[in-house]
Design a protein around this motif. Structure first.
Motif, PDB file in Angstrom:
ATOM      1  N   GLY A 205       0.826  -1.202   0.000  1.00 11.55           N
ATOM      2  CA  GLY A 205       0.000   0.000   0.000  1.00 11.55           C
ATOM      3  C   GLY A 205       0.859   1.249   0.000  1.00 11.55           C
ATOM      4  N   ASP A 206       0.534   2.214   0.872  1.00 12.12           N
ATOM      5  CA  ASP A 206       1.329   3.441   0.962  1.00 12.12           C
ATOM      6  C   ASP A 206       2.328   3.399   2.112  1.00 12.12           C
ATOM      7  N   ALA A 207       2.363   2.294   2.863  1.00 14.64           N
ATOM      8  CA  ALA A 207       3.264   2.213   4.010  1.00 14.64           C
ATOM      9  C   ALA A 207       4.726   2.214   3.566  1.00 14.64           C
ATOM     10  N   LEU A 208       5.027   1.462   2.510  1.00 17.02           N
ATOM     11  CA  LEU A 208       6.384   1.419   1.969  1.00 17.02           C
ATOM     12  C   LEU A 208       6.311   1.585   0.465  1.00 17.02           C
ATOM     13  N   LEU A 209       6.947   2.642  -0.044  1.00 22.94           N
ATOM     14  CA  LEU A 209       7.052   2.869  -1.481  1.00 22.94           C
ATOM     15  C   LEU A 209       8.474   2.532  -1.910  1.00 22.94           C
ATOM     16  N   ILE A 210       8.725   2.492  -3.202  1.00 23.87           N
ATOM     17  CA  ILE A 210      10.073   2.237  -3.696  1.00 23.87           C
ATOM     18  C   ILE A 210      10.894   3.510  -3.520  1.00 23.87           C
ATOM     19  N   ARG A 211      11.906   3.432  -2.679  1.00 22.52           N
ATOM     20  CA  ARG A 211      12.763   4.569  -2.313  1.00 22.52           C
ATOM     21  C   ARG A 211      11.968   5.684  -1.628  1.00 22.52           C
ATOM     22  N   GLY A 212      10.913   5.311  -0.931  1.00 19.99           N
ATOM     23  CA  GLY A 212      10.108   6.298  -0.216  1.00 19.99           C
ATOM     24  C   GLY A 212       9.149   5.591   0.721  1.00 19.99           C
ATOM     25  N   CYS A 213       8.258   6.331   1.347  1.00 24.93           N
ATOM     26  CA  CYS A 213       7.261   5.734   2.219  1.00 24.93           C
ATOM     27  C   CYS A 213       6.148   6.728   2.478  1.00 24.93           C
ATOM     28  N   GLY A 214       5.031   6.230   2.936  1.00 23.36           N
ATOM     29  CA  GLY A 214       3.935   7.072   3.365  1.00 23.36           C
ATOM     30  C   GLY A 214       3.811   7.000   4.870  1.00 23.36           C
ATOM     31  N   ARG A 215       4.918   6.785   5.532  1.00 16.49           N
ATOM     32  CA  ARG A 215       5.053   6.546   6.971  1.00 16.49           C
ATOM     33  C   ARG A 215       4.706   5.095   7.291  1.00 16.49           C
ATOM     34  N   THR A 216       5.571   4.490   8.058  1.00 15.92           N
ATOM     35  CA  THR A 216       5.427   3.084   8.407  1.00 15.92           C
ATOM     36  C   THR A 216       6.126   2.825   9.720  1.00 15.92           C
ATOM     37  N   ASP A 217       5.712   1.793  10.429  1.00 15.13           N
ATOM     38  CA  ASP A 217       6.422   1.467  11.677  1.00 15.13           C
ATOM     39  C   ASP A 217       7.243   0.186  11.523  1.00 15.13           C
ATOM     40  N   PHE A 218       7.645  -0.096  10.274  1.00 17.00           N
ATOM     41  CA  PHE A 218       8.738  -1.029   9.995  1.00 17.00           C
ATOM     42  C   PHE A 218       8.437  -2.524  10.122  1.00 17.00           C
ATOM     43  N   GLN A 219       7.149  -2.922  10.300  1.00 15.94           N
ATOM     44  CA  GLN A 219       6.870  -4.360  10.363  1.00 15.94           C
ATOM     45  C   GLN A 219       7.255  -5.068   9.075  1.00 15.94           C
ATOM     46  N   VAL A 243      12.773  -6.066  -0.199  1.00 16.53           N
ATOM     47  CA  VAL A 243      12.969  -5.592   1.165  1.00 16.53           C
ATOM     48  C   VAL A 243      14.429  -5.232   1.398  1.00 16.53           C
ATOM     49  N   GLY A 244      15.348  -6.050   0.878  1.00 15.09           N
ATOM     50  CA  GLY A 244      16.775  -5.780   1.041  1.00 15.09           C
ATOM     51  C   GLY A 244      17.201  -4.466   0.404  1.00 15.09           C
ATOM     52  N   GLU A 245      16.685  -4.194  -0.807  1.00 12.87           N
ATOM     53  CA  GLU A 245      17.007  -2.931  -1.480  1.00 12.87           C
ATOM     54  C   GLU A 245      16.533  -1.735  -0.678  1.00 12.87           C
ATOM     55  N   GLU A 246      15.305  -1.818  -0.168  1.00 16.58           N
ATOM     56  CA  GLU A 246      14.755  -0.678   0.553  1.00 16.58           C
ATOM     57  C   GLU A 246      15.465  -0.448   1.879  1.00 16.58           C
ATOM     58  N   LEU A 247      15.884  -1.522   2.539  1.00 20.17           N
ATOM     59  CA  LEU A 247      16.666  -1.373   3.759  1.00 20.17           C
ATOM     60  C   LEU A 247      17.956  -0.607   3.492  1.00 20.17           C
ATOM     61  N   LYS A 248      18.540  -0.844   2.333  1.00 24.67           N
ATOM     62  CA  LYS A 248      19.827  -0.240   2.005  1.00 24.67           C
ATOM     63  C   LYS A 248      19.700   1.115   1.321  1.00 24.67           C
ATOM     64  N   PRO A 251      15.885   6.405   0.916  1.00 28.04           N
ATOM     65  CA  PRO A 251      16.497   7.599   1.522  1.00 28.04           C
ATOM     66  C   PRO A 251      15.820   8.048   2.810  1.00 28.04           C
ATOM     67  N   ARG A 252      14.642   7.531   3.096  1.00 26.01           N
ATOM     68  CA  ARG A 252      13.965   7.883   4.350  1.00 26.01           C
ATOM     69  C   ARG A 252      14.176   6.811   5.407  1.00 26.01           C
ATOM     70  N   LEU A 253      13.970   5.563   5.024  1.00 25.09           N
ATOM     71  CA  LEU A 253      13.967   4.484   6.007  1.00 25.09           C
ATOM     72  C   LEU A 253      15.348   3.946   6.330  1.00 25.09           C
ATOM     73  N   SER A 254      16.373   4.401   5.617  1.00 24.15           N
ATOM     74  CA  SER A 254      17.743   4.000   5.949  1.00 24.15           C
ATOM     75  C   SER A 254      18.346   4.929   6.997  1.00 24.15           C
ATOM     76  N   LYS A 255      17.562   5.914   7.462  1.00 18.02           N
ATOM     77  CA  LYS A 255      18.025   6.869   8.474  1.00 18.02           C
ATOM     78  C   LYS A 255      17.587   6.429   9.864  1.00 18.02           C
ATOM     79  N   ASP A 256      18.175   7.064  10.907  1.00 18.92           N
ATOM     80  CA  ASP A 256      17.723   6.766  12.262  1.00 18.92           C
ATOM     81  C   ASP A 256      16.382   7.454  12.520  1.00 18.92           C
ATOM     82  N   GLU A 257      15.768   7.160  13.657  1.00 17.74           N
ATOM     83  CA  GLU A 257      14.402   7.615  13.920  1.00 17.74           C
ATOM     84  C   GLU A 257      14.277   9.135  13.917  1.00 17.74           C
TER      85      GLU A 257
END
Length: 293
Positions: A205-219, A243-248, A251-257
């Motif tokens: 959905g919008d929780a995780l986009l490719i190289r972006g996100c619509g806000r997610t709590d990482f489940q 999932v591996g690509e997005e973890l790495k 640009p949003r979710l590879s940062k600290d909180e």
């Protein structure tokens, strides 16, 4: 029949593999299974690679369900809709994820063309940028049931809870809550096991986009790194990630909180142009009043 020279030429390969304990263990295991393909990689002077041994027993292999998959696109809101079906099941049952009202006719026509039996039209969340196509599709295909998370508070035939499985034939989607973008956001994950698609697929959905996100709590990031990521939107021409690509690379979710919060707070996004129309309609499953003529 092989000549003596041919036999002599392959004897070093046979002797090398016979001395290899890993090969001998694999060969022992092969004697207890139905059909095995052993790929033996031996370090030989003539580099014999990928040699396959086929050990067939008397029983035929069990037929495996096969996934029919289509990724569809609605250009005005840059929304992806996903069609999944069990192509091996005699009824060819199917589900549709995140349909859009403007392309509902296209989706219904595709289902008919492919000879599928559409069981569910499912939303990952209450969308704010388009009206869901579930209401239109339910009118066109009376047996179809709509589905959305119970936490969303929206109307639907089926309200989904965490961990539930939506079966279509022998395949299924697992419901995982991923609130953050909205309180009712869920992610649908293909099943786990030898009779399910591999690698797994996750519809975020919008929780995780490719190289972006619509806000997610990482489940989502607890899934295996080779899991294929299929978001509800993309604005740059991407269609799939992992999932591996997005973890790495995200640009949003590879940062600290704290950095993530700062980025999301300063996106400067405009007020969604469809929100005042889309939200009320999507809270009632996309059912729209008939247009007066």
């Amino acid at each position: 029949m092989c000549s003596s020279s041919s036999t002599a030429r392959f004897r070093p390969f046979q002797e090398t593999c016979t001395r290899n304990p890993i090969y001998m263990q694999a060969l022992a295991v092969a004697q207890h299974v139905n059909t095995v393909v052993l790929k033996v990689h031996c370090s030989l002077p003539f580099r014999v690679l990928g040699v396959q041994y086929f050990i067939s027993m008397t029983r035929p292999p069990k037929a495996q369900p096969s996934l029919l998959f289509r990724q569809l696109f609605e250009k005005e809101s840059s929304t992806y809709t996903y069609l999944l079906a069990d192509n091996a099941h005699p009824d060819r049952p199917a589900v549709l994820v995140d349909p859009v009202d403007k392309t509902a006719e296209r989706d219904a026509a595709l289902v008919e063309q492919l000879g599928l039996k559409l069981l569910y039209v499912m939303n990952t969340h209450v969308h704010a940028d388009h009206i869901t196509g579930t209401g239109i599709l339910k009118n066109k295909i009376p047996e179809v049931r709509s589905a959305i998370s119970r936490a969303s508070g929206a109307k639907a035939d089926l309200h989904l809870n965490a961990g539930e499985k939506i079966y279509f034939g022998n395949l299924y989607l697992e419901v995982r809550p991923t609130p953050g973008h909205t309180k009712g956001c869920v992610t649908y994950v293909t099943g786990e096991g030898p009779d399910q698609p591999s690698p797994r697929m996750v519809f975020t959905g919008d929780a995780l986009l490719i190289r972006g996100c619509g806000r997610t709590d990482f489940q989502i990031f607890t899934l295996p790194k080779d899991t294929l990521v299929y978001p509800a939107h993309d604005y740059k021409g991407h269609t799939v990630s992992t999932v591996g690509e997005e973890l790495k690379l995200n640009p949003r979710l590879s940062k600290d909180e704290e950095e993530f919060k700062r980025i999301m707070k300063n996106l400067g996004l405009p007020y969604p142009k469809m929100i005042d129309v889309a939200l009320p309609s999507n809270m009632v499953c996309g059912v729209q009043d008939p247009v007066a003529t």
